[in-house]
Design a protein around this motif. Structure first.
Motif, PDB file in Angstrom:
ATOM      1  N   THR A  98      50.566  44.222  18.491  1.00 40.36           N
ATOM      2  CA  THR A  98      50.225  45.659  18.531  1.00 40.36           C
ATOM      3  C   THR A  98      49.964  46.133  19.957  1.00 40.36           C
ATOM      4  OG1 THR A  98      49.369  45.751  16.302  1.00 40.36           O
ATOM      5  CG2 THR A  98      48.478  47.352  17.845  1.00 40.36           C
ATOM      6  N   GLY A 155      41.491  51.807  10.561  1.00 43.39           N
ATOM      7  CA  GLY A 155      41.861  53.222  10.464  1.00 43.39           C
ATOM      8  C   GLY A 155      41.294  53.819   9.186  1.00 43.39           C
ATOM      9  N   ALA A 185      43.099  57.614  13.686  1.00 41.33           N
ATOM     10  CA  ALA A 185      42.206  57.435  12.529  1.00 41.33           C
ATOM     11  C   ALA A 185      41.134  56.382  12.814  1.00 41.33           C
ATOM     12  CB  ALA A 185      43.018  57.054  11.286  1.00 41.33           C
ATOM     13  N   GLY A 186      41.135  55.840  14.035  1.00 37.84           N
ATOM     14  CA  GLY A 186      40.116  54.857  14.403  1.00 37.84           C
ATOM     15  C   GLY A 186      38.886  55.543  14.987  1.00 37.84           C
ATOM     16  N   LYS A 235      31.294  46.166  15.398  1.00 38.14           N
ATOM     17  CA  LYS A 235      30.922  46.210  16.815  1.00 38.14           C
ATOM     18  C   LYS A 235      29.397  46.230  16.916  1.00 38.14           C
ATOM     19  CE  LYS A 235      35.276  46.520  17.825  1.00 38.14           C
ATOM     20  NZ  LYS A 235      36.057  47.718  17.762  1.00 38.14           N
ATOM     21  N   GLU A 294      44.555  46.772  18.284  1.00 39.48           N
ATOM     22  CA  GLU A 294      43.545  45.896  17.708  1.00 39.48           C
ATOM     23  C   GLU A 294      42.443  45.855  18.756  1.00 39.48           C
ATOM     24  OE1 GLU A 294      43.352  44.424  14.794  1.00 39.48           O
ATOM     25  OE2 GLU A 294      45.245  45.294  14.125  1.00 39.48           O
ATOM     26  N   SER A 295      41.180  46.049  18.325  1.00 41.75           N
ATOM     27  CA  SER A 295      40.156  46.329  19.337  1.00 41.75           C
ATOM     28  C   SER A 295      38.950  45.391  19.328  1.00 41.75           C
ATOM     29  CB  SER A 295      39.664  47.773  19.146  1.00 41.75           C
ATOM     30  OG  SER A 295      38.981  47.892  17.914  1.00 41.75           O
ATOM     31  N   GLN A 348      32.106  54.517  14.334  1.00 40.06           N
ATOM     32  CA  GLN A 348      32.503  53.207  14.876  1.00 40.06           C
ATOM     33  C   GLN A 348      32.422  52.167  13.773  1.00 40.06           C
ATOM     34  OE1 GLN A 348      30.362  51.675  18.356  1.00 40.06           O
ATOM     35  NE2 GLN A 348      32.220  50.599  18.983  1.00 40.06           N
ATOM     36  N   ALA A 396      48.813  53.612  11.835  1.00 39.64           N
ATOM     37  CA  ALA A 396      49.325  52.703  10.803  1.00 39.64           C
ATOM     38  C   ALA A 396      48.278  52.434   9.721  1.00 39.64           C
ATOM     39  CB  ALA A 396      49.756  51.388  11.447  1.00 39.64           C
ATOM     40  N   LEU A 397      47.058  52.915   9.911  1.00 36.36           N
ATOM     41  CA  LEU A 397      45.945  52.690   8.971  1.00 36.36           C
ATOM     42  C   LEU A 397      45.744  51.201   8.678  1.00 36.36           C
ATOM     43  CD1 LEU A 397      46.300  55.694   6.472  1.00 36.36           C
ATOM     44  CD2 LEU A 397      44.855  55.513   8.508  1.00 36.36           C
ATOM     45  N   THR A 398      45.398  50.459   9.730  1.00 35.30           N
ATOM     46  CA  THR A 398      44.983  49.063   9.551  1.00 35.30           C
ATOM     47  C   THR A 398      43.565  49.080   8.981  1.00 35.30           C
ATOM     48  OG1 THR A 398      43.907  48.901  11.711  1.00 35.30           O
ATOM     49  CG2 THR A 398      46.291  48.447  11.637  1.00 35.30           C
ATOM     50  N   ASN A 400      32.015  51.853  24.243  1.00 34.52           N
ATOM     51  CA  ASN A 400      31.695  53.122  23.576  1.00 34.52           C
ATOM     52  C   ASN A 400      30.776  52.892  22.379  1.00 34.52           C
ATOM     53  OD1 ASN A 400      34.385  55.456  23.854  1.00 34.52           O
ATOM     54  ND2 ASN A 400      34.104  53.684  25.164  1.00 34.52           N
ATOM     55  N   THR A 434      40.717  49.432  28.890  1.00 32.53           N
ATOM     56  CA  THR A 434      39.328  48.977  28.833  1.00 32.53           C
ATOM     57  C   THR A 434      38.918  48.285  30.130  1.00 32.53           C
ATOM     58  OG1 THR A 434      37.932  47.291  27.789  1.00 32.53           O
ATOM     59  CG2 THR A 434      40.278  46.951  27.599  1.00 32.53           C
ATOM     60  N   SER A 487      34.271  51.676  29.686  1.00 32.00           N
ATOM     61  CA  SER A 487      33.290  50.673  29.270  1.00 32.00           C
ATOM     62  C   SER A 487      33.012  50.797  27.767  1.00 32.00           C
ATOM     63  CB  SER A 487      32.013  50.844  30.094  1.00 32.00           C
ATOM     64  OG  SER A 487      31.480  52.142  29.877  1.00 32.00           O
ATOM     65  N   LEU A 503      49.307  59.804  14.835  1.00 30.08           N
ATOM     66  CA  LEU A 503      50.159  58.712  14.340  1.00 30.08           C
ATOM     67  C   LEU A 503      49.304  57.461  14.209  1.00 30.08           C
ATOM     68  CD1 LEU A 503      53.556  57.754  16.050  1.00 30.08           C
ATOM     69  CD2 LEU A 503      51.945  56.064  15.210  1.00 30.08           C
TER      70      LEU A 503
HETATM   71  P1  NAD Z   1      39.586  51.064  16.420  1.00 30.04           P
HETATM   72  O1  NAD Z   1      39.849  49.635  16.095  1.00 30.04           O
HETATM   73  O2  NAD Z   1      38.407  51.767  15.822  1.00 30.04           O
HETATM   74  O3  NAD Z   1      40.875  51.945  16.050  1.00 30.04           O
HETATM   75  C1  NAD Z   1      42.183  51.517  16.281  1.00 30.04           C
HETATM   76  C2  NAD Z   1      43.126  52.440  15.510  1.00 30.04           C
HETATM   77  O4  NAD Z   1      44.489  52.037  15.809  1.00 30.04           O
HETATM   78  C3  NAD Z   1      42.980  52.348  13.994  1.00 30.04           C
HETATM   79  O5  NAD Z   1      42.974  53.648  13.429  1.00 30.04           O
HETATM   80  C4  NAD Z   1      44.210  51.571  13.544  1.00 30.04           C
HETATM   81  O6  NAD Z   1      44.657  51.915  12.226  1.00 30.04           O
HETATM   82  C5  NAD Z   1      45.222  51.986  14.605  1.00 30.04           C
HETATM   83  N1  NAD Z   1      46.308  50.995  14.765  1.00 30.04           N
HETATM   84  C6  NAD Z   1      46.178  49.649  14.920  1.00 30.04           C
HETATM   85  N2  NAD Z   1      47.388  49.090  15.031  1.00 30.04           N
HETATM   86  C7  NAD Z   1      48.303  50.099  14.962  1.00 30.04           C
HETATM   87  C8  NAD Z   1      49.715  50.145  15.029  1.00 30.04           C
HETATM   88  N3  NAD Z   1      50.447  49.034  15.184  1.00 30.04           N
HETATM   89  N4  NAD Z   1      50.339  51.354  14.944  1.00 30.04           N
HETATM   90  C9  NAD Z   1      49.608  52.482  14.784  1.00 30.04           C
HETATM   91  N5  NAD Z   1      48.261  52.496  14.692  1.00 30.04           N
HETATM   92  C10 NAD Z   1      47.618  51.307  14.784  1.00 30.04           C
HETATM   93  O7  NAD Z   1      39.542  51.113  18.011  1.00 30.04           O
HETATM   94  P2  NAD Z   1      38.654  52.022  18.990  1.00 30.04           P
HETATM   95  O8  NAD Z   1      37.368  51.363  19.243  1.00 30.04           O
HETATM   96  O9  NAD Z   1      38.714  53.418  18.526  1.00 30.04           O
HETATM   97  O10 NAD Z   1      39.517  51.888  20.327  1.00 30.04           O
HETATM   98  C11 NAD Z   1      40.603  52.776  20.587  1.00 30.04           C
HETATM   99  C12 NAD Z   1      41.266  52.378  21.906  1.00 30.04           C
HETATM  100  O11 NAD Z   1      40.309  52.456  22.959  1.00 30.04           O
HETATM  101  C13 NAD Z   1      41.801  50.953  21.914  1.00 30.04           C
HETATM  102  O12 NAD Z   1      43.038  50.962  22.603  1.00 30.04           O
HETATM  103  C14 NAD Z   1      40.760  50.171  22.692  1.00 30.04           C
HETATM  104  O13 NAD Z   1      41.341  49.075  23.368  1.00 30.04           O
HETATM  105  C15 NAD Z   1      40.272  51.228  23.671  1.00 30.04           C
HETATM  106  N6  NAD Z   1      38.879  51.065  24.135  1.00 30.04           N
HETATM  107  C16 NAD Z   1      37.872  50.886  23.242  1.00 30.04           C
HETATM  108  C17 NAD Z   1      36.553  50.780  23.698  1.00 30.04           C
HETATM  109  C18 NAD Z   1      35.391  50.615  22.731  1.00 30.04           C
HETATM  110  O14 NAD Z   1      34.261  50.418  23.173  1.00 30.04           O
HETATM  111  N7  NAD Z   1      35.586  50.731  21.423  1.00 30.04           N
HETATM  112  C19 NAD Z   1      36.278  50.828  25.074  1.00 30.04           C
HETATM  113  C20 NAD Z   1      37.351  51.006  25.971  1.00 30.04           C
HETATM  114  C21 NAD Z   1      38.651  51.127  25.490  1.00 30.04           C
END
Ligand code: NAD
Ligand code: TYD
Length: 337
Positions: free
Chosen positions: A100, A39, A9-10, A189, A84-85, A185, A34-36, A180, A125, A178, A32
């Protein structure tokens, strides 16, 4: 192909689910999450009534529940996006990042190992490699030298994933991508923050001198790479994924200002992020060679698509910016946003 996608959902997870359901025939996805705060099920409105997508509200740290789900559903692969991102949040409150990103990934590894699930794909990452000077780029064998609490937690997760391949023979695969950008988003960010602030006529806070360099990749290109790793990757391997669009932050912000027709005077140089990594650059020749993958969306096309999406979906980000996001940023940066 039946996938268990965590964190679906992220931002990237929801783009990945939409991409898989659009392009892979016969695919099924269990999502799956957790909708933090990050999400948002609105990201998946297009597949709300699609029987190929099933949402389960669950925390990856809930090992027993995840194991029961895996035994019942028997997915072919797990793709772990849940995390957590955000680097700034990790500086403010690192504990949840360890819980997490490290313990959650460990819990997921244990649950899927016990359930006998096939492939475990860890979405990592380039930040685990630390920072670069003016030249060179990170390869898969570059030393792991994380500098932020976020990067440290992702590096910790990667090491557990590696250990589970070596110790238990699990088919684990790691992608290190790298920065995204693209639709959905969260506007904390850089790119969505600058787009939405420019649209609202608010200040555009650039950290430090604005000369920190990131390599930008359009989110769908990352999603295609993850699919390629699932389809053609090998057990125990790491694949670097990059967009080959290195830009200093100030250039990214100026591009957005021009594309949005905003005023350059909105740009404000603000206090730098502590420990701010100067430059990331990724060598993705292994993914190109072994998976036949390469990015397709250039930066100006990607920014155009992203801006158009934020313009057409004002309600999506206005709701976020008017709630918990604003409280958090007011605490950190006053009323600039
Ligand atoms: P985001 O923060 O948008 O989404 C994270 C999602 O994880 C959310 O839907 C949240 O509810 C869920 N979540 C958090 N803790 C949880 C838990 N304990 N159990 C279940 N769900 C949980 O993040 P994003 O930008 O979509 O990144 C996704 C992944 O890609 C991450 O692992 C991040 O490290 C990796 N990544 C991101 C980037 C970027 O530029 N955004 C680049 C490289 C890698
Ligand atoms: P960000 O999107 O947080 O990603 P990451 O820190 O994981 O690379 O930030 C991208 C770059 O933009 C990073 O160098 C920090 C900088 N930045 C700003 O200058 N101003 C901002 O308001 C934000 C959020 C980031």
């Amino acid at each position: 192909m039946k996938l268990l996608v965590t964190g679906g959902a992220g931002f990237i997870g929801s783009n990945f689910i939409l991409h898989v359901l659009e392009t892979v025939s016969g695919a099924r996805v269990i999502n799956l999450d957790a909708l933090t705060y990050a999400g948002n099920l609105e990201n998946l409105a297009a597949v709300e009534n699609d029987s190929r997508h099933q949402f389960v509200k669950m925390d990856i740290r809930d090992r027993e529940a995840v194991a029961r789900l895996c035994v019942a559903e028997k997915p072919d692969a797990v793709v772990n996006f849940a995390a957590e991102s955000h680097v700034d949040r990790s500086i403010d409150g690192p504990e949840v990042f360890a819980q997490t990103n490290v313990l959650g990934t460990l819990s997921l590894l244990e649950a899927t190992r016990k359930a006998g699930t096939g492939v475990f794909l860890q979405v990592s990452t380039d930040e685990v490699y630390g920072t670069l000077g003016a030249g060179g780029s990170f390869s898969e064998t570059s030393p792991i030298q994380p500098n932020s609490p976020y990067a440290a937690s992702k590096a910790g997760a990667d090491q557990f994933v590696r250990a589970y391949h070596h110790t238990h023979g699990m088919d684990t695969r790691i992608t290190r991508c790298s920065n995204n950008y693209g639709p959905y988003q969260f506007p904390e960010k850089l790119i969505p923050l600058m787009i939405t602030n420019a649209m609202e006529g608010r200040g555009l806070p650039v950290y430090g001198d604005g000369l920190h360099v990131r390599d930008w990749i359009y989110v769908t290109d990352h999603c295609r790479a993850i699919l390629a790793v699932l389809e053609k990757g090998a057990a125990g391997e790491v694949y670097n994924i990059g967009g080959v669009h290195e830009l200093p932050n100030i250039e990214v912000v100026r591009t957005i200002v021009r594309a949005a027709g905003a005023d350059e005077s909105l740009i404000e140089f603000v206090k730098d992020r502590p420990g701010h990594d100067r430059r990331y650059a990724i060598d993705s020749s292994k993914a190109r060679r072994e998976l036949g993958w390469e990015p397709r969306v250039g930066f100006s096309e990607g920014i155009g698509r992203t801006l158009a999406w934020y313009q057409a979906n004002r309600r999506w980000w206005e709701r976020i910016k008017s709630s918990e996001y604003r409280d958090y940023y007011e605490k950190m940066y006053g009323n600039r946003l």
